[in-house]
Design a protein around this motif. Structure first.
Motif, PDB file in Angstrom:
ATOM      1  N   UNK A  37      32.080  45.818  33.633  1.00 52.20           N
ATOM      2  CA  UNK A  37      33.050  45.648  34.698  1.00 52.20           C
ATOM      3  C   UNK A  37      33.454  44.183  34.845  1.00 52.20           C
ATOM      4  N   UNK A  38      34.559  43.951  35.513  1.00 54.80           N
ATOM      5  CA  UNK A  38      35.028  42.580  35.720  1.00 54.80           C
ATOM      6  C   UNK A  38      34.053  41.772  36.560  1.00 54.80           C
ATOM      7  N   UNK A  39      33.394  42.440  37.497  1.00 55.95           N
ATOM      8  CA  UNK A  39      32.434  41.739  38.341  1.00 55.95           C
ATOM      9  C   UNK A  39      31.176  41.361  37.577  1.00 55.95           C
ATOM     10  N   UNK A  40      30.950  41.999  36.434  1.00 53.51           N
ATOM     11  CA  UNK A  40      29.793  41.663  35.618  1.00 53.51           C
ATOM     12  C   UNK A  40      29.975  40.398  34.799  1.00 53.51           C
ATOM     13  N   UNK A  41      31.194  39.875  34.797  1.00 51.89           N
ATOM     14  CA  UNK A  41      31.474  38.652  34.043  1.00 51.89           C
ATOM     15  C   UNK A  41      30.963  37.424  34.786  1.00 51.89           C
ATOM     16  N   UNK A  42      30.375  36.537  34.039  1.00 44.13           N
ATOM     17  CA  UNK A  42      29.961  35.252  34.608  1.00 44.13           C
ATOM     18  C   UNK A  42      30.054  34.196  33.515  1.00 44.13           C
TER      19      UNK A  42
END
Length: 222
Positions: A37-42
């Motif tokens: 998911x996009x929120x999993x990107x860091x």
């Protein structure tokens, strides 16, 4: 009076290398976002995957938000290349609309084991206003607008009834894709692709002009 030293501009070779590095980072980020998911990107996770320093990754984007938006744009570009551009080579009307749907189904079928950023992103950002949500919604709306144009052209060339509501037909077609993604990815139900195609055929049959009998399936069309 002493003069300031001239600022050295980056060479074309340096700029090209920077663009290549940025493209490689976005490609890696797209792969991560498809699964996490996009929120999993860091920045940290991406630095580890690309074997770069955090500062090196950060220098290309400046923020996690800009990274997410860049991934959304890249996903949209790939979606257009695989789904939209091949379909618009088909004749206006039902052949083009069918090709758009068939290519969309193929795209979702490939994403069963990874995930569709349009769909997963909608879940992540449906109630979170901001630039990332705006970018994602803008890309989805652009695709929906293209589908709606194809439906309107179907009316114009006489393949669909004059009283067809393009927004309603689009809503029904999009619903088939959402059901396909849910049943194939979450429930792992066999035959979901065939059911989506059957649903599309039934939808087209309902809206088809009286003189339209049938069009060949565009399963072979790209």
């Amino acid at each position: 009076m002493p003069t300031k030293p001239a600022t050295r501009r980056p060479s074309a070779r340096t700029l090209q290398k920077g663009q290549q590095t940025r493209a490689a980072i976005i490609e890696a980020a797209l792969g991560l976002a498809s699964h996490m998911g996009l929120e999993g990107l860091s920045i940290g996770t991406l630095a580890e995957v690309t074997d770069m320093s955090k500062s090196g990754v950060f220098a290309h984007f400046g923020s996690r938000e800009e990274l997410q938006i860049s991934v959304i744009r890249e996903y949209h570009n790939k979606f257009e290349e695989e789904v939209f551009f091949p379909a618009i080579r088909q004749p206006r009307g039902l052949p083009r609309l069918q090709a758009m749907f068939e290519n969309w189904v193929k795209r979702v079928s490939v994403e069963i084991d990874s995930g569709c950023i349009y769909i997963s992103g909608a879940v992540e950002f449906d109630d979170r206003p901001g630039p990332v949500r705006d970018a994602l919604a803008g890309m989805v709306k652009a695709w929906h607008a293209a589908m709606e144009r194809a439906i309107r052209l179907g009316i114009d060339v006489g393949h669909l009834r004059d009283d067809t509501d393009p927004a309603q037909m689009l809503f029904e077609v999009h619903g088939l894709i959402l059901a396909l993604h849910h049943d194939a990815r979450f429930l792992r139900n066999p035959g979901a692709v065939e059911r989506a195609r059957a649903g599309f055929a039934r939808t087209v049959s309902y809206y088809a002009a009286p003189k339209v009998v049938a069009f060949p399936s565009p399963a072979h069309v790209r």
